[in-house]
Design an enzyme around this catalytic site. Sequence first.
Site, PDB file in Angstrom:
ATOM      1  NE  ARG A  87      -1.797   0.817   4.033  1.00 48.41           N
ATOM      2  CZ  ARG A  87      -2.864   1.077   4.766  1.00 48.41           C
ATOM      3  NH1 ARG A  87      -3.696   0.121   5.084  1.00 48.41           N
ATOM      4  NH2 ARG A  87      -3.095   2.293   5.203  1.00 48.41           N
ATOM      5  CB  ALA A 125       5.059  -0.768  -0.126  1.00 48.24           C
ATOM      6  CG  HIS A 126       2.251   1.693  -4.199  1.00 44.96           C
ATOM      7  ND1 HIS A 126       1.738   0.727  -3.376  1.00 44.96           N
ATOM      8  CD2 HIS A 126       1.796   1.391  -5.444  1.00 44.96           C
ATOM      9  CE1 HIS A 126       1.003  -0.106  -4.093  1.00 44.96           C
ATOM     10  NE2 HIS A 126       1.018   0.268  -5.350  1.00 44.96           N
ATOM     11  NE  ARG A 127       4.754   8.884   0.284  1.00 42.78           N
ATOM     12  CZ  ARG A 127       4.385  10.052  -0.266  1.00 42.78           C
ATOM     13  NH1 ARG A 127       5.281  10.855  -0.775  1.00 42.78           N
ATOM     14  NH2 ARG A 127       3.129  10.409  -0.283  1.00 42.78           N
ATOM     15  CD  GLU A 171      -0.870   0.360  -8.052  1.00 42.88           C
ATOM     16  OE1 GLU A 171       0.312  -0.028  -7.987  1.00 42.88           O
ATOM     17  OE2 GLU A 171      -1.646   0.341  -7.077  1.00 42.88           O
TER      18      GLU A 171
END
Lengths: 202, 299
Positions: free
Chosen positions: A33, A36-38, A88
């Site tokens: 979420r 982790a994406h950042r 994303e």
Amino acid sequence: MKKILTTPIKDEDLESLTAGDVVYLTGTLITCRDVAHRRLIEQGRDLPVDLKGGAIFHAGPIVRQKDDGEYEMVSIGPTTSMRMEKFEKDFIKQTGVKLIVGKGGMGAETQEGCVENKAVHAIFPGGCAVLAATKVEKIEGAEWKDLGMPETLWINKVKEFGPLIISIDTKGRNLIEENKKVFNEKKKPILERINQQIGFIK
Amino acid sequence: MNREQAVADLTNVMSKFTAYIGKRLPTDVTQKLGDLREKEVNFLAKEVYESMRQNQEAADKLDRPSCQDTGVIQYFLTAGANFPLLGELEEILQEATAGATREGPLRHNAVETFVEKNTGTNTGSKIPWLDWDIVPGDDSVTIDVYMAGGGCTLPGKATVLMPGQGYEGVAEFVFDVITSRGVNACPPLLVGVGVSTSAETAARLSKKAILRPVDSRHPNDNAALMEQLLTDGLNELGLGPQGLTGNNSVMGVNIESSARHPSTIGVAVSTGCWAHRRGRIRINADMSYEVISHQGFKL
């Protein structure tokens, strides 16, 4: 008959899927979420898991550590996918992830990413976290535990995990965006009618 | 009972009750969801309602939080000025939150702002959030516990309209919030609307509105009419469960209001998701208690 996807997922498994279809997942599903994406996209850090052909779940579960040190999935439902919209498209491109599971729709950029890289976004019914937990057979690992319980990458072995409602398919259809257009078109005449009856300031 | 024992007992009851409301929905919400499920005819919507039903059954049987996001814990107190532990309630509810977090278990949802660290206990600066109404001459306390999940908190919005925009402006504001941001907040929603004088007074009332029972009505006829018109109108949009379209959008619309400045109309919207986890408990002066929100409650 249930349509079941199995990891690793191939392009051809997804090409026939259309927004609105219901599928289930068997194999590995990793929670991933906001942070982790950042870390991957903004900070350029390597993800500690290989997501090629894989499936991620926008979710922050409740996990219990048992006396023998094993983790038990208590409750795991989807979180709002739109928060990951900013990252994303690049995330799909860099990782080769094929299935993104979450709550609500995602935007135009994710839609582009899904078309260009043959990936799909699917909705698991929000709030149905115990139902989801009963489909997790085992937690096989946990990475980036420094992020705390909700943001840790929990590596789950799942069986017939679903229902997963395809919201963005590989052909560029986006179910929730289409629905939102309909809602917005309906809104005006309804409001006009209501407003004729609430002129309370006279 | 000595004071120390009374504090320990009440902390224990509130800790257990706080954990309990994360596992079982209040009676009014369960009934409303049952009604909406029966009326539903669309394929995807029916599929989702069936998942919801299975989920609540599994949560009850396995004694687990029905949604993983057990929220930030908020307590809304209607406290008698003569309640014997009035001064101790804040500390009792902090302890109860920490206790429920361990025993529930609840997810760790208190991130200390600016420090940007999760405290791991669901307690932090001013969290659990306490909201007080004091009742003169009364010696009991009624406590509404609310789990403010992230998804249903995100649509929250407040503004101040000019009187020329009228109640029509209020209706438009409500529709805009629900169609733009409500779709992702796990409909069918319980929509709370505050109509008041400024942004913060309207915001507080909009949250109080979703603590009211689903089918309750505002005592003023015009406000009650507006609740009904907004409920029917939003349902006509047909968001369906999870925004996948369906026969309904909301469980209901509740309005709370106050008097306002002649030059302003403060308006705010708070939303509760379908898994609207709130509970109401009344504690008497002798520490006996009655659970009002959940029929068949057992500790």
